[in-house]
Design a protein around this motif. Structure first.
Motif, PDB file in Angstrom:
ATOM      1  N   THR A   1       0.621  -1.190   0.022  1.00 55.34           N
ATOM      2  CA  THR A   1      -0.088   0.044  -0.086  1.00 55.34           C
ATOM      3  C   THR A   1       0.637   1.232   0.027  1.00 55.34           C
ATOM      4  OG1 THR A   1      -1.764  -1.192   1.336  1.00 55.34           O
ATOM      5  CG2 THR A   1      -1.734   1.264   1.148  1.00 55.34           C
ATOM      6  N   LYS A   2       1.859   1.195   0.638  1.00 57.61           N
ATOM      7  CA  LYS A   2       2.968   2.369   0.814  1.00 57.61           C
ATOM      8  C   LYS A   2       3.398   2.738  -0.548  1.00 57.61           C
ATOM      9  CE  LYS A   2       4.030   2.209   5.585  1.00 57.61           C
ATOM     10  NZ  LYS A   2       5.343   2.115   6.646  1.00 57.61           N
ATOM     11  N   LEU A   3       3.932   1.480  -1.365  1.00 59.16           N
ATOM     12  CA  LEU A   3       4.433   1.644  -2.543  1.00 59.16           C
ATOM     13  C   LEU A   3       3.471   2.227  -3.768  1.00 59.16           C
ATOM     14  CD1 LEU A   3       6.751   1.044  -4.665  1.00 59.16           C
ATOM     15  CD2 LEU A   3       5.817  -1.392  -4.952  1.00 59.16           C
ATOM     16  N   ALA A   4       1.995   1.613  -3.463  1.00 59.70           N
ATOM     17  CA  ALA A   4       1.186   2.312  -4.342  1.00 59.70           C
ATOM     18  C   ALA A   4       1.009   3.685  -4.310  1.00 59.70           C
ATOM     19  CB  ALA A   4      -0.101   1.530  -4.157  1.00 59.70           C
ATOM     20  N   ASN A   5       1.008   4.022  -3.025  1.00 56.76           N
ATOM     21  CA  ASN A   5       0.806   5.577  -2.585  1.00 56.76           C
ATOM     22  C   ASN A   5       1.928   6.276  -2.955  1.00 56.76           C
ATOM     23  OD1 ASN A   5      -1.888   5.188  -1.555  1.00 56.76           O
ATOM     24  ND2 ASN A   5      -0.807   4.843   0.729  1.00 56.76           N
ATOM     25  N   HIS A   6       3.111   5.785  -2.925  1.00 56.34           N
ATOM     26  CA  HIS A   6       4.240   6.561  -3.646  1.00 56.34           C
ATOM     27  C   HIS A   6       4.132   6.664  -4.910  1.00 56.34           C
ATOM     28  CE1 HIS A   6       8.745   7.595  -3.186  1.00 56.34           C
ATOM     29  NE2 HIS A   6       8.924   6.904  -3.939  1.00 56.34           N
ATOM     30  N   LEU A   7       3.944   5.539  -5.573  1.00 56.39           N
ATOM     31  CA  LEU A   7       3.916   5.620  -7.144  1.00 56.39           C
ATOM     32  C   LEU A   7       2.878   6.692  -7.641  1.00 56.39           C
ATOM     33  CD1 LEU A   7       4.299   1.734  -8.116  1.00 56.39           C
ATOM     34  CD2 LEU A   7       6.019   3.576  -8.192  1.00 56.39           C
ATOM     35  N   LYS A   8       2.066   7.062  -6.634  1.00 53.85           N
ATOM     36  CA  LYS A   8       1.121   8.174  -7.335  1.00 53.85           C
ATOM     37  C   LYS A   8       1.679   9.298  -7.758  1.00 53.85           C
ATOM     38  CE  LYS A   8      -2.845   6.500  -4.562  1.00 53.85           C
ATOM     39  NZ  LYS A   8      -3.764   6.592  -3.276  1.00 53.85           N
ATOM     40  N   GLU A   9       2.919   9.649  -7.124  1.00 50.04           N
ATOM     41  CA  GLU A   9       3.494  10.750  -7.474  1.00 50.04           C
ATOM     42  C   GLU A   9       4.508  10.728  -8.514  1.00 50.04           C
ATOM     43  OE1 GLU A   9       3.139  13.540  -5.452  1.00 50.04           O
ATOM     44  OE2 GLU A   9       1.495  12.013  -4.206  1.00 50.04           O
ATOM     45  N   TYR A  10       4.176   9.774  -9.308  1.00 48.76           N
ATOM     46  CA  TYR A  10       5.037   9.505 -10.456  1.00 48.76           C
ATOM     47  C   TYR A  10       4.308   9.468 -11.830  1.00 48.76           C
ATOM     48  CZ  TYR A  10       8.856   8.895  -7.071  1.00 48.76           C
ATOM     49  OH  TYR A  10       9.729   9.140  -6.186  1.00 48.76           O
ATOM     50  N   PRO A  11       4.166  10.474 -12.446  1.00 51.22           N
ATOM     51  CA  PRO A  11       3.263  10.436 -13.719  1.00 51.22           C
ATOM     52  C   PRO A  11       3.872   9.801 -14.910  1.00 51.22           C
ATOM     53  CG  PRO A  11       4.292  12.747 -13.361  1.00 51.22           C
ATOM     54  CD  PRO A  11       4.553  11.967 -12.153  1.00 51.22           C
ATOM     55  N   ASN A  12       5.375   9.650 -14.822  1.00 47.45           N
ATOM     56  CA  ASN A  12       5.735   8.982 -15.836  1.00 47.45           C
ATOM     57  C   ASN A  12       5.384   7.311 -15.837  1.00 47.45           C
ATOM     58  OD1 ASN A  12       7.615   8.878 -13.515  1.00 47.45           O
ATOM     59  ND2 ASN A  12       9.102   7.749 -14.623  1.00 47.45           N
ATOM     60  N   VAL A  13       4.963   6.964 -14.824  1.00 45.84           N
ATOM     61  CA  VAL A  13       4.822   5.287 -14.508  1.00 45.84           C
ATOM     62  C   VAL A  13       3.366   5.145 -14.997  1.00 45.84           C
ATOM     63  CG1 VAL A  13       3.875   3.448 -12.866  1.00 45.84           C
ATOM     64  CG2 VAL A  13       5.880   5.217 -12.314  1.00 45.84           C
ATOM     65  N   SER A  14       3.375   4.303 -16.304  1.00 43.89           N
ATOM     66  CA  SER A  14       2.035   4.128 -17.090  1.00 43.89           C
ATOM     67  C   SER A  14       1.539   2.589 -16.729  1.00 43.89           C
ATOM     68  CB  SER A  14       2.409   4.196 -18.730  1.00 43.89           C
ATOM     69  OG  SER A  14       3.461   3.448 -19.163  1.00 43.89           O
ATOM     70  N   ARG A  15       2.178   1.789 -16.127  1.00 40.44           N
ATOM     71  CA  ARG A  15       1.706   0.665 -16.015  1.00 40.44           C
ATOM     72  C   ARG A  15       2.449  -0.051 -14.749  1.00 40.44           C
ATOM     73  NH1 ARG A  15       0.450  -4.081 -20.376  1.00 40.44           N
ATOM     74  NH2 ARG A  15       1.215  -5.777 -19.402  1.00 40.44           N
ATOM     75  N   ILE A  16       1.679  -0.950 -14.342  1.00 39.95           N
ATOM     76  CA  ILE A  16       2.408  -1.807 -13.211  1.00 39.95           C
ATOM     77  C   ILE A  16       1.998  -3.336 -13.601  1.00 39.95           C
ATOM     78  CG2 ILE A  16       2.209  -2.338 -10.746  1.00 39.95           C
ATOM     79  CD1 ILE A  16       1.390   0.258  -9.979  1.00 39.95           C
ATOM     80  N   GLU A  17       3.105  -4.168 -13.560  1.00 40.44           N
ATOM     81  CA  GLU A  17       2.923  -5.306 -13.748  1.00 40.44           C
ATOM     82  C   GLU A  17       3.246  -6.264 -12.432  1.00 40.44           C
ATOM     83  OE1 GLU A  17       4.180  -6.112 -18.310  1.00 40.44           O
ATOM     84  OE2 GLU A  17       5.727  -6.247 -17.017  1.00 40.44           O
ATOM     85  N   LEU A  18       2.174  -6.934 -12.066  1.00 37.91           N
ATOM     86  CA  LEU A  18       2.134  -7.940 -10.997  1.00 37.91           C
ATOM     87  C   LEU A  18       2.521  -9.219 -11.451  1.00 37.91           C
ATOM     88  CD1 LEU A  18       1.682  -8.121  -7.916  1.00 37.91           C
ATOM     89  CD2 LEU A  18      -0.837  -8.388  -8.461  1.00 37.91           C
ATOM     90  N   LEU A  19       3.651  -9.744 -10.935  1.00 41.48           N
ATOM     91  CA  LEU A  19       3.931 -10.865 -11.311  1.00 41.48           C
ATOM     92  C   LEU A  19       4.218 -12.152 -10.211  1.00 41.48           C
ATOM     93  CD1 LEU A  19       7.397  -9.723 -13.038  1.00 41.48           C
ATOM     94  CD2 LEU A  19       5.076  -9.833 -14.095  1.00 41.48           C
ATOM     95  N   PRO A  20       3.020 -13.056 -10.229  1.00 45.39           N
ATOM     96  CA  PRO A  20       3.004 -13.993  -9.292  1.00 45.39           C
ATOM     97  C   PRO A  20       4.222 -14.950  -9.222  1.00 45.39           C
ATOM     98  CG  PRO A  20       1.025 -13.808 -10.439  1.00 45.39           C
ATOM     99  CD  PRO A  20       2.163 -13.013 -11.052  1.00 45.39           C
ATOM    100  N   PHE A  21       4.920 -15.318  -8.129  1.00 44.87           N
ATOM    101  CA  PHE A  21       5.941 -16.285  -7.885  1.00 44.87           C
ATOM    102  C   PHE A  21       5.874 -17.445  -8.466  1.00 44.87           C
ATOM    103  CE2 PHE A  21       7.443 -19.757  -4.952  1.00 44.87           C
ATOM    104  CZ  PHE A  21       8.853 -19.566  -5.314  1.00 44.87           C
TER     105      PHE A  21
END
Length: 245
Positions: free
Chosen positions: A179-199
């Protein structure tokens, strides 16, 4: 003449950036991620030697496929920025030949040579292993600070960025940190996609062949419920979240 050490090549990759991609796996990595599925890339003394020109000549053979699909070339590893001079020269040649470039990196290596590589980089695939510094150190063997500084820099340069997060039960599934990472990434408009890679355990046999101690042999793959819960957290960033399930 700069010489690069290449672990392997994938000529028509579809999971390391948009479109059809020529994917180069570079040899060598300073991280020792517990869930690494390519531990055979760690050793910097191995690999097949290429000049930037030799490698780009191979990439050019697939230019029509890349252009038709909106793809390009991706350099990954290992950690490609261990060979920053080689990557910079190869990327510069790619750009001269109108080939889009993507860099898959942990962001751990961050210096002036890396900044030169980024001048020729269209997309960064940034692997953030965890947002808790202690967990990050436990997972990777190195500190988190450089990756966050790298993230700040690519925001400053407005480089299109996909963030990658490997979800490992009992290791990187700490929801408060996610959740902290998600909130942190809100401040980065250059991030256009998040890839969640299951182990997954597809690389376990490599650890055994190399004589390494694989500490996750009893770890299960994440449940669909956990994947969806983490996906929902990342979706609060307001960008598309892709879960590789």
């Amino acid at each position: 003449m700069t010489i690069g050490k290449i672990h392997s090549i994938e000529t028509c990759g579809t999971v390391d950036g948009p479109g059809i991609r020529f994917v180069t796996f570079l040899q060598g990595c300073p991280l020792r991620c517990q869930f690494c599925h390519n531990p055979d890339t760690w050793d910097t003394h191995k690999g097949t030697e290429y000049t930037p020109t030799d490698l780009v000549n191979e990439i050019l053979k697939y230019k029509s496929y890349m252009k038709f699909s909106g793809g390009g070339t991706t350099f990954t590893g290992g950690e490609p920025l261990l060979q920053a001079d080689f990557v910079k020269e190869a990327f510069e040649l790619c750009k001269k030949n109108d080939i889009s470039t993507a860099l898959d990196t942990s962001g751990f290596i961050f210096n002036d040579k890396v900044k030169e590589v980024l001048e020729y980089t269209d997309i960064v695939l940034l692997d953030i292993k965890n947002f808790d510094p202690e967990v990050y150190k436990s997972v990777t063997g190195v500190a988190l600070e450089n990756t966050l500084a790298f993230l700040d820099y690519i925001r400053e340069k407005n480089i299109n960025t996909w963030v990658r997060y490997v979800l490992v039960p009992g290791l990187t599934d700490n929801l408060k940190s996610i959740t902290k990472l998600a909130n942190h990434l809100k401040e980065y408009p250059n991030v256009s996609r998040i890839e969640l890679l299951p182990f997954h355990k597809m690389g376990e046999y490599k650890w055994e062949e190399l004589g390494y101690d694989y500490t996750l042999k009893d770890t299960m793959e994440p449940s669909l419920a956990l994947i969806n819960e983490v996906k929902s957290i990342f979706e609060t960033c307001g960008v598309s979240v892709y879960a590789n399930i």
